[in-house]
Design a protein around this motif. Structure first.
Motif, mmCIF file in Angstrom:
data_model
loop_
_atom_site.group_PDB
_atom_site.id
_atom_site.type_symbol
_atom_site.label_atom_id
_atom_site.label_comp_id
_atom_site.label_asym_id
_atom_site.label_seq_id
_atom_site.Cartn_x
_atom_site.Cartn_y
_atom_site.Cartn_z
ATOM 1 N N GLU A 176 0.830 -1.204 0.000
ATOM 2 C CA GLU A 176 0.000 0.000 0.000
ATOM 3 C C GLU A 176 0.863 1.251 0.000
ATOM 4 O OE1 GLU A 176 -3.207 2.140 3.004
ATOM 5 O OE2 GLU A 176 -3.086 -0.049 2.967
ATOM 6 N N GLN A 177 1.929 1.259 0.810
ATOM 7 C CA GLN A 177 2.801 2.433 0.870
ATOM 8 C C GLN A 177 3.560 2.621 -0.442
ATOM 9 O OE1 GLN A 177 5.326 3.358 4.073
ATOM 10 N NE2 GLN A 177 3.743 3.196 5.647
ATOM 11 N N LEU A 178 4.026 1.525 -1.028
ATOM 12 C CA LEU A 178 4.775 1.630 -2.277
ATOM 13 C C LEU A 178 3.892 2.181 -3.399
ATOM 14 C CD1 LEU A 178 6.749 -1.733 -2.077
ATOM 15 C CD2 LEU A 178 7.727 0.562 -1.915
ATOM 16 N N LEU A 179 2.670 1.685 -3.494
ATOM 17 C CA LEU A 179 1.762 2.181 -4.515
ATOM 18 C C LEU A 179 1.381 3.633 -4.260
ATOM 19 C CD1 LEU A 179 -0.563 -0.937 -4.956
ATOM 20 C CD2 LEU A 179 1.242 -0.148 -6.503
ATOM 21 N N ALA A 180 1.207 3.974 -2.986
ATOM 22 C CA ALA A 180 0.845 5.354 -2.636
ATOM 23 C C ALA A 180 1.972 6.323 -2.962
ATOM 24 C CB ALA A 180 0.488 5.441 -1.158
ATOM 25 N N SER A 181 3.226 5.818 -2.983
ATOM 26 C CA SER A 181 4.374 6.679 -3.297
ATOM 27 C C SER A 181 4.494 6.948 -4.788
ATOM 28 C CB SER A 181 5.667 6.054 -2.780
ATOM 29 O OG SER A 181 6.031 4.919 -3.556
ATOM 30 N N GLY A 182 3.648 6.286 -5.594
ATOM 31 C CA GLY A 182 3.666 6.530 -7.027
ATOM 32 C C GLY A 182 4.283 5.428 -7.861
ATOM 33 N N LEU A 183 4.758 4.354 -7.216
ATOM 34 C CA LEU A 183 5.347 3.256 -7.975
ATOM 35 C C LEU A 183 4.250 2.445 -8.652
ATOM 36 C CD1 LEU A 183 8.039 1.930 -5.467
ATOM 37 C CD2 LEU A 183 8.309 3.606 -7.297
ATOM 38 N N ASN A 184 4.567 1.899 -9.826
ATOM 39 C CA ASN A 184 3.586 1.038 -10.478
ATOM 40 C C ASN A 184 3.585 -0.340 -9.827
ATOM 41 O OD1 ASN A 184 5.644 -0.642 -11.695
ATOM 42 N ND2 ASN A 184 5.875 0.875 -13.322
ATOM 43 N N GLU A 185 2.618 -1.185 -10.193
ATOM 44 C CA GLU A 185 2.460 -2.469 -9.522
ATOM 45 C C GLU A 185 3.649 -3.396 -9.757
ATOM 46 O OE1 GLU A 185 -1.233 -4.349 -10.337
ATOM 47 O OE2 GLU A 185 -2.419 -2.819 -9.290
ATOM 48 N N THR A 186 4.231 -3.346 -10.948
ATOM 49 C CA THR A 186 5.393 -4.195 -11.236
ATOM 50 C C THR A 186 6.559 -3.845 -10.328
ATOM 51 O OG1 THR A 186 4.731 -4.419 -13.544
ATOM 52 C CG2 THR A 186 7.025 -4.903 -13.017
ATOM 53 N N TYR A 187 6.818 -2.538 -10.193
ATOM 54 C CA TYR A 187 7.913 -2.078 -9.355
ATOM 55 C C TYR A 187 7.619 -2.427 -7.894
ATOM 56 C CZ TYR A 187 11.882 1.063 -8.378
ATOM 57 O OH TYR A 187 13.088 1.597 -8.008
ATOM 58 N N ALA A 188 6.403 -2.153 -7.441
ATOM 59 C CA ALA A 188 6.041 -2.429 -6.049
ATOM 60 C C ALA A 188 6.166 -3.913 -5.727
ATOM 61 C CB ALA A 188 4.625 -1.939 -5.774
ATOM 62 N N ASP A 189 5.671 -4.759 -6.615
ATOM 63 C CA ASP A 189 5.732 -6.197 -6.357
ATOM 64 C C ASP A 189 7.175 -6.704 -6.364
ATOM 65 O OD1 ASP A 189 2.999 -6.301 -6.105
ATOM 66 O OD2 ASP A 189 2.635 -6.966 -8.167
ATOM 67 N N GLY A 190 8.018 -6.120 -7.229
ATOM 68 C CA GLY A 190 9.434 -6.483 -7.228
ATOM 69 C C GLY A 190 10.099 -6.135 -5.918
ATOM 70 N N LEU A 191 9.775 -4.969 -5.373
ATOM 71 C CA LEU A 191 10.353 -4.564 -4.096
ATOM 72 C C LEU A 191 9.837 -5.419 -2.947
ATOM 73 C CD1 LEU A 191 10.368 -0.671 -4.453
ATOM 74 C CD2 LEU A 191 12.293 -2.254 -4.661
ATOM 75 N N LEU A 192 8.618 -5.912 -3.048
ATOM 76 C CA LEU A 192 8.089 -6.807 -2.014
ATOM 77 C C LEU A 192 8.839 -8.138 -2.008
ATOM 78 C CD1 LEU A 192 4.240 -6.191 -2.281
ATOM 79 C CD2 LEU A 192 5.767 -5.504 -0.421
ATOM 80 N N VAL A 193 9.184 -8.627 -3.190
ATOM 81 C CA VAL A 193 10.000 -9.841 -3.269
ATOM 82 C C VAL A 193 11.366 -9.595 -2.629
ATOM 83 C CG1 VAL A 193 11.166 -11.451 -4.839
ATOM 84 C CG2 VAL A 193 8.815 -10.736 -5.302
ATOM 85 N N THR A 194 11.921 -8.423 -2.885
ATOM 86 C CA THR A 194 13.207 -8.061 -2.280
ATOM 87 C C THR A 194 13.111 -8.010 -0.761
ATOM 88 O OG1 THR A 194 13.758 -6.750 -4.233
ATOM 89 C CG2 THR A 194 15.024 -6.312 -2.249
ATOM 90 N N ALA A 195 12.035 -7.407 -0.262
ATOM 91 C CA ALA A 195 11.846 -7.317 1.189
ATOM 92 C C ALA A 195 11.765 -8.704 1.806
ATOM 93 C CB ALA A 195 10.592 -6.502 1.497
ATOM 94 N N ARG A 196 11.063 -9.620 1.150
ATOM 95 C CA ARG A 196 10.969 -10.984 1.666
ATOM 96 C C ARG A 196 12.332 -11.676 1.626
ATOM 97 N NH1 ARG A 196 7.201 -12.727 -1.418
ATOM 98 N NH2 ARG A 196 8.441 -13.935 -2.913
ATOM 99 N N PHE A 197 13.080 -11.446 0.552
ATOM 100 C CA PHE A 197 14.428 -12.005 0.416
ATOM 101 C C PHE A 197 15.321 -11.542 1.574
ATOM 102 C CE2 PHE A 197 18.759 -11.258 -1.325
ATOM 103 C CZ PHE A 197 19.099 -12.537 -1.744
#
Length: 285
Positions: A228-249
């Motif tokens: 929610e925060q990533l999307l609210a910052s203006g990132l698109n869904e592809t970018y946000a989902d990629g960063l979520l994978v990174t966070a889990r990693f």
């Protein structure tokens, strides 16, 4: 001394410090920036208008340069432009390139995020030029995103869970880049750049609290809150989902890595997060 060094991403976290360090050594530097008039660069540094996604501006800025620092990936759609920087450098007669990448590049556990720099790295290695690739870990300066919350006395958002990272000072990354731009002995090397220890976000917050002599509480975001925060910052869904994978990693320990590459290149130990915090505590005041 290299006759002219082009620095792309010249007003960013690493690029601006590369410009500063090269200028301090008396090197001839040209800084690629979208806003030459507003760019704050050291005296004597040339500025060139342009952007990594504008191939014509990159080609113009490369003219006459013998070495180039390449910063071309800011999101999942930049792979083509990352390769374009290498192609432009080769076409302009640049003989030495240093590419800024990221730790974990090519690791399948990072999913698409782990491929963002691969195309550029492949282009660098196939270029026939003298090349060095830098893969830094998390920047110490990332915690500047906590500054507003620290000033307000509220918990800062923690995107990375309990995972530890080899937090590196941007000044050390720039120092290695500067050495590689000036010294051919670093050609053909891929350096993974970390600090001297791995730290979780909460451990960084504890260090920062000691330096500031005030609490630095964190709020651990759930995956849903992160997205929610990533999307609210203006990132698109592809970018946000990629960063979520990174966070889990990171949360699962994938970035719990320390190397000696900074010390090997700079001849001294890598700076600690505490050193960075002491030097930047004014940003949290």
């Amino acid at each position: 001394m290299v006759d002219m060094i082009l620095v792309t991403g010249a007003t960013g976290t690493i690029g601006s410090e590369v410009v500063r360090q090269l200028a301090a050594r008396g090197e001839k530097v040209r800084a690629l920036t979208r806003d030459p008039a507003g760019a704050q660069v050291p005296p004597g540094v040339e500025t060139a208008p342009g952007h990594h996604r504008d191939r014509a501006s990159v080609a113009a800025a490369m003219a006459g340069a013998q070495a180039a620092f390449l910063v071309g990936v800011f999101g999942p759609d930049d792979a083509e432009h990352d390769r374009g920087l290498v192609e432009a450098a080769k076409a302009a007669g640049v003989r030495r390139i240093v590419k800024l990448g990221a730790i974990g590049t090519g690791d399948p556990r990072l999913g698409r995020f782990g491929t963002w720099h691969l195309h550029g790295e492949e282009a660098v290695r196939a270029s026939g030029l003298e090349w060095t690739i830098l893969r830094p870990s998390a920047f110490a300066s990332n915690t500047l995103s906590w500054a507003a919350a620290v000033r307000e006395g509220i918990p800062a958002p923690n995107m990375m869970g309990a995972g530890k990272q080899g937090v590196v000072d941007p000044r050390d990354v720039a120092g290695v880049a500067t050495a590689a731009l000036l010294d051919p002995r670093h050609a053909g090397r891929t350096y993974t750049l970390t600090g001297p220890e791995t730290l979780s976000a909460h451990e960084q917050a504890a260090v920062l609290a000691e330096v500031l002599a005030r609490p630095v509480p964190l709020h651990d975001l759930t995956p849903e809150e992160r997205r929610e925060q990533l999307l609210a910052s203006g990132l698109n869904e592809t970018y946000a989902d990629g960063l979520l994978v990174t966070a889990r990693f990171i949360h699962e320990g994938g970035n719990d890595v320390v190397t000696g590459d900074v010390e090997e290149v700079l001849g001294r130990p890598a700076r600690t997060y505490r050193e960075w915090a002491e030097d930047h505590k004014g940003a949290f005041a």
